[in-house]
Scaffold this active site. Structure first.
Site, PDB file in Angstrom:
ATOM      1  N   HIS A  84      39.011  36.086  39.602  1.00 19.18           N
ATOM      2  CA  HIS A  84      40.182  35.905  40.463  1.00 19.18           C
ATOM      3  C   HIS A  84      40.870  37.253  40.713  1.00 19.18           C
ATOM      4  O   HIS A  84      40.694  38.206  39.946  1.00 19.18           O
ATOM      5  CB  HIS A  84      41.160  34.925  39.774  1.00 19.18           C
ATOM      6  CG  HIS A  84      42.365  34.630  40.601  1.00 19.18           C
ATOM      7  ND1 HIS A  84      43.589  35.223  40.355  1.00 19.18           N
ATOM      8  CD2 HIS A  84      42.528  33.818  41.678  1.00 19.18           C
ATOM      9  CE1 HIS A  84      44.457  34.774  41.249  1.00 19.18           C
ATOM     10  NE2 HIS A  84      43.839  33.918  42.059  1.00 19.18           N
ATOM     11  N   ALA A  85      41.676  37.276  41.784  1.00 19.25           N
ATOM     12  CA  ALA A  85      42.376  38.506  42.174  1.00 19.25           C
ATOM     13  C   ALA A  85      43.200  39.119  41.039  1.00 19.25           C
ATOM     14  O   ALA A  85      43.462  40.326  41.028  1.00 19.25           O
ATOM     15  CB  ALA A  85      43.274  38.211  43.365  1.00 19.25           C
ATOM     16  N   THR A  86      43.629  38.292  40.090  1.00 13.80           N
ATOM     17  CA  THR A  86      44.459  38.803  38.990  1.00 13.80           C
ATOM     18  C   THR A  86      43.613  39.344  37.837  1.00 13.80           C
ATOM     19  O   THR A  86      44.168  39.768  36.827  1.00 13.80           O
ATOM     20  CB  THR A  86      45.370  37.679  38.452  1.00 13.80           C
ATOM     21  OG1 THR A  86      44.537  36.549  38.123  1.00 13.80           O
ATOM     22  CG2 THR A  86      46.410  37.259  39.472  1.00 13.80           C
ATOM     23  N   LYS A  87      42.298  39.322  37.997  1.00 12.98           N
ATOM     24  CA  LYS A  87      41.417  39.747  36.899  1.00 12.98           C
ATOM     25  C   LYS A  87      40.961  41.199  37.076  1.00 12.98           C
ATOM     26  O   LYS A  87      40.922  41.717  38.191  1.00 12.98           O
ATOM     27  CB  LYS A  87      40.205  38.818  36.805  1.00 12.98           C
ATOM     28  CG  LYS A  87      40.573  37.366  36.537  1.00 12.98           C
ATOM     29  CD  LYS A  87      41.330  37.218  35.228  1.00 12.98           C
ATOM     30  CE  LYS A  87      41.573  35.785  34.832  1.00 12.98           C
ATOM     31  NZ  LYS A  87      42.354  34.993  35.776  1.00 12.98           N
ATOM     32  N   LEU A  88      40.590  41.795  35.938  1.00 16.15           N
ATOM     33  CA  LEU A  88      40.172  43.203  35.944  1.00 16.15           C
ATOM     34  C   LEU A  88      39.054  43.442  36.966  1.00 16.15           C
ATOM     35  O   LEU A  88      39.133  44.348  37.796  1.00 16.15           O
ATOM     36  CB  LEU A  88      39.686  43.577  34.534  1.00 16.15           C
ATOM     37  CG  LEU A  88      39.010  44.925  34.375  1.00 16.15           C
ATOM     38  CD1 LEU A  88      39.968  46.058  34.683  1.00 16.15           C
ATOM     39  CD2 LEU A  88      38.448  45.068  32.965  1.00 16.15           C
TER      40      LEU A  88
END
Ligand code: T4K
Length: 375
Positions: free
Chosen positions: A185-189
């Site tokens: 997801h966009a919030t992941k590294l």
């Protein structure tokens, strides 16, 4: 730096637009945009090399990967899966969507991951699997969980949504258990904007996952299982391939940020910063603090609010815990008495903004907020 430059807990790592545009031109020319296209297959291969696991199957998000990983084992309806309430709702939802029953047990106070003793106490004749979460990239007690799983013949599916490319003693995290899922997801590294994967060490499972991901289709004439549409498209795969090149730089910048945050927070009474044993190669996914307000000069909520006033938006992942949400509230075993560590942690945890867009100005502001509390 002022409030017109808000900073959030996460910020997506995006490729240079010009790099993406040139790859998009190729996709447009080929007309092949999804269903296991060449970029998709290349990304699977590159991830399997990077994660050092025989097979990585890409998915359109981590939740569908988790759903599919559970589906693969074809557990009888109503079987129990032991998991942690200290996680994102997706972990419990994936169990429930498979018509299985999540059984929530306590975590270890340091790693905040499933406590094997609590797991063992929860095993019944209906238990079929354990679903531990490497929360914040903290490595679960793999040995302890493995022991319980072997003793009772349980499958282990690791939720490694926060643990991309983590290694223990040089062994990749996806080598353990029966399957490991990741979120991109966009919030992941490492991100494909939305995306995820199942990593498996077993050739037979790789085939099953391949078919389950694509409606259960074996060939043009045969559908052999109740599959889903979990495919990642070519545009997102292109973003993934470009991001693989820049993820080491992002990770390095987060490691430097971690060191700066540690300087601010590690000497404050009652504040615990995340720590890793020396044999762990970290993920650099989150920067969680535990703030024990009975000792520290400020409470978790005071710090959250003070930073918010400066447009620094932290998150209390994972408070409320899963079992405080409507779908899980009625679950019988859940109470403060049954998961005491989770109840302690959930009131203490605060995740700070943790990505390369956090600038020295933000750090300065965070430090001055903390100094105000210390005065
Ligand atoms: N297992 C675990 C343990 C997980 O943590 C997750 C997901 C999953 C499984 C399931 O994986 P996926 O199906 O999602 O692949 C976020 C993420 O959406 C979610 O992926 C993640 N865990 C969870 C911990 O965090 P929210 O609802 O907190 O995200 P949101 O929209 O509030 O975003 C957080 C901040 O990030 C925003 O304040 C601003 C910033 N942001 C966010 C987005 C989406 C951006 O700057 N740009 C963006 O495009 O769930």
């Amino acid at each position: 730096m002022d409030n017109s430059h808000p900073i959030y807990v996460a910020s997506p790592m995006l490729p240079e637009l010009s790099d993406l545009t040139s790859v998009l031109e190729g996709i447009w020319q080929s007309g092949y945009v999804t269903n296991h296209g060449p970029l998709h297959n290349q990304l699977e291969q590159e991830l399997s090399n990077l994660l050092n696991v025989p097979t990585v199957r890409l998915f359109n998000n981590g939740t569908i990967a988790l759903l599919t990983a559970l589906k693969m084992f074809d557990f009888p309806k109503g079987s129990e899966v032991i998991t942690t309430p200290f996680t994102f709702a997706a972990t419990a939802h994936a169990i429930s969507w498979n018509e299985l029953v999540p059984v929530f047990v306590d975590v270890d106070p340091v790693s905040m991951t499933l406590d094997p003793k609590s797991v063992e106490r929860a095993v019944t004749d209906k238990t079929v699997a354990v679903l531990p979460v490497h929360v914040y990239g903290n490595v679960c007690d793999i040995e302890g969980i493995d022991k319980v799983a072997k003793k009772y013949g349980l499958k282990v599916i690791y939720d490694a949504a926060h643990a991309f490319a983590v290694e223990i003693d040089g062994v990749p995290i996806s080598k353990f258990g029966d399957a490991t899922i990741f979120s991109f997801h966009a919030t992941k590294l490492f991100t494909t904007i939305e995306g995820g994967a199942i990593a498996t060490n077993f050739e037979g499972d790789a085939q099953t996952i391949y078919m389950l991901r694509n409606f259960g289709i074996k060939n043009e004439n045969e559908v052999v299982s109740i599959g889903i549409n979990g495919k990642l498209n070519e545009i997102q795969s292109a973003i993934g391939l470009l991001n693989l090149k820049q993820f080491p730089a992002e990770k390095k910048s987060r490691a430097l940020l971690r060191a700066e945050y540690d300087k601010i927070f590690s000497q404050i009474d009652g504040v615990t910063v995340q720590s890793f044993s020396s044999n762990v190669k970290k993920s650099e996914q989150y920067y969680p603090l535990l703030i024990d307000e009975t000792i520290s000069p400020f409470s978790r909520d005071d710090l959250y609010e003070a930073l918010k006033r400066k447009a620094i938006f932290c998150r209390k992942y994972f408070s409320p815990i899963c079992t405080e949400f409507e779908p899980y509230r009625h679950f019988p075993v859940i109470s403060e008495a049954s998961v005491p560590t989770v109840y302690t942690i959930k009131d203490q945890v605060l995740c700070l903004p943790f990505h390369s867009k956090v600038e020295p100005g933000h750090l300065h502001m965070i430090k001055s907020v903390v100094d105000d509390f210390l005065r």
